[in-house]
Design a protein around this motif. Sequence first.
Motif, mmCIF file in Angstrom:
data_model
loop_
_atom_site.group_PDB
_atom_site.id
_atom_site.type_symbol
_atom_site.label_atom_id
_atom_site.label_comp_id
_atom_site.label_asym_id
_atom_site.label_seq_id
_atom_site.Cartn_x
_atom_site.Cartn_y
_atom_site.Cartn_z
ATOM 1 N N ILE A 1 37.367 37.125 36.261
ATOM 2 C CA ILE A 1 38.703 37.729 36.212
ATOM 3 C C ILE A 1 39.508 37.316 37.444
ATOM 4 C CG2 ILE A 1 39.951 39.930 36.396
ATOM 5 C CD1 ILE A 1 37.542 41.084 34.681
ATOM 6 N N VAL A 2 38.846 37.381 38.607
ATOM 7 C CA VAL A 2 39.549 37.030 39.852
ATOM 8 C C VAL A 2 39.993 35.575 39.817
ATOM 9 C CG1 VAL A 2 39.283 36.747 42.348
ATOM 10 C CG2 VAL A 2 38.388 38.791 41.227
ATOM 11 N N LEU B 1 42.906 35.127 37.539
ATOM 12 C CA LEU B 1 44.129 35.618 38.181
ATOM 13 C C LEU B 1 44.674 34.598 39.166
ATOM 14 C CD1 LEU B 1 43.280 39.329 38.921
ATOM 15 C CD2 LEU B 1 45.462 38.529 38.015
ATOM 16 N N PHE C 1 48.824 40.018 43.735
ATOM 17 C CA PHE C 1 48.142 40.509 42.542
ATOM 18 C C PHE C 1 47.184 41.620 42.932
ATOM 19 C CE2 PHE C 1 45.909 36.900 44.337
ATOM 20 C CZ PHE C 1 44.614 37.367 44.494
ATOM 21 N N TYR D 1 43.715 43.691 41.147
ATOM 22 C CA TYR D 1 42.797 43.572 40.008
ATOM 23 C C TYR D 1 41.823 44.738 40.014
ATOM 24 C CZ TYR D 1 39.615 41.565 43.468
ATOM 25 O OH TYR D 1 38.826 41.382 44.581
ATOM 26 N N TRP E 1 42.958 43.275 45.953
ATOM 27 C CA TRP E 1 44.312 42.728 45.809
ATOM 28 C C TRP E 1 44.436 41.511 46.718
ATOM 29 C CZ3 TRP E 1 48.371 42.966 49.617
ATOM 30 C CH2 TRP E 1 47.966 43.542 50.822
#
Length: 240
Positions: free
Chosen positions: A16-17, A20, A72, A74, A110
């Motif tokens: 996911i990271v 992103l 961002f 997450y 973040w």
Amino acid sequence: MEQNKPALKTLSVLLIVVALIFSIEKKFLVRELRGESISKYESIKWVNQVALLIDDFEGLTDTTSLKNASFFGYGNAHISIDSTQNDKNTIASKNCVKVQWGGAYNYGGWGKGVGKNVELNTAKDHFNFRVFVPKTNADTTILKLMLEEDDNFNGTLDTDKDDSWFYKIPLYSTGKWEMVSIPLKDFTDNNPNAGDGILNISRKSGLHTVIIAFENVERFTPEHKWYFDFICFTKEKISE
Ligand SMILES: [Ca+2]
Ligand SMILES: [Ca+2]
Ligand SMILES: [Ca+2]
Ligand SMILES: [Ca+2]
């Protein structure tokens, strides 16, 4: 299957990271001279030590502008701009970023897609930020600071070729603003099988991403929040 769960969770967090970061990564890094964009802090005696200001959040007004500036959040970490928590220190100015915990994930953090080529002296330079942890948080917060660099000079983050570095630091719930200042030489290689194993952010191989991840998330509730400001690299250790 049951014993694979933690490993699968860790893997999915990483995916996911990375997704992103890829979504916000600029195709080409921007060249940045050391010490740019700090003119309004001239009254602060250490300000000429700033090599690169990542962000002071002063030009940002809301969640949309945070996103447009390549910030961002997450997992359970939700970021917004705050103008209520800052103290009277000149370095604070008006705005900071607020991180509020919430959601069903067992991770969160973040960061910012920095995308800049700057000459950092990794033997002497420090990574810094101001942070405010409310007393109501009670528990110590463990942060994992991460820096991702562009070792193969192609302007994109390649997790199999670019170095990632980390440093873990405890934060106490003091209810006041504090400056965190970490020597770059104290960061550890987060991916021994990728990159050249040297922290060598330069004009050629730039800095992709700065990430502030929360480590000890088990005890965090939607009541937990943190405030951050003035993220920068400096030539020396900074204390207020
Ligand atoms: Ca600020
Ligand atoms: Ca790369
Ligand atoms: Ca590495
Ligand atoms: Ca490297």
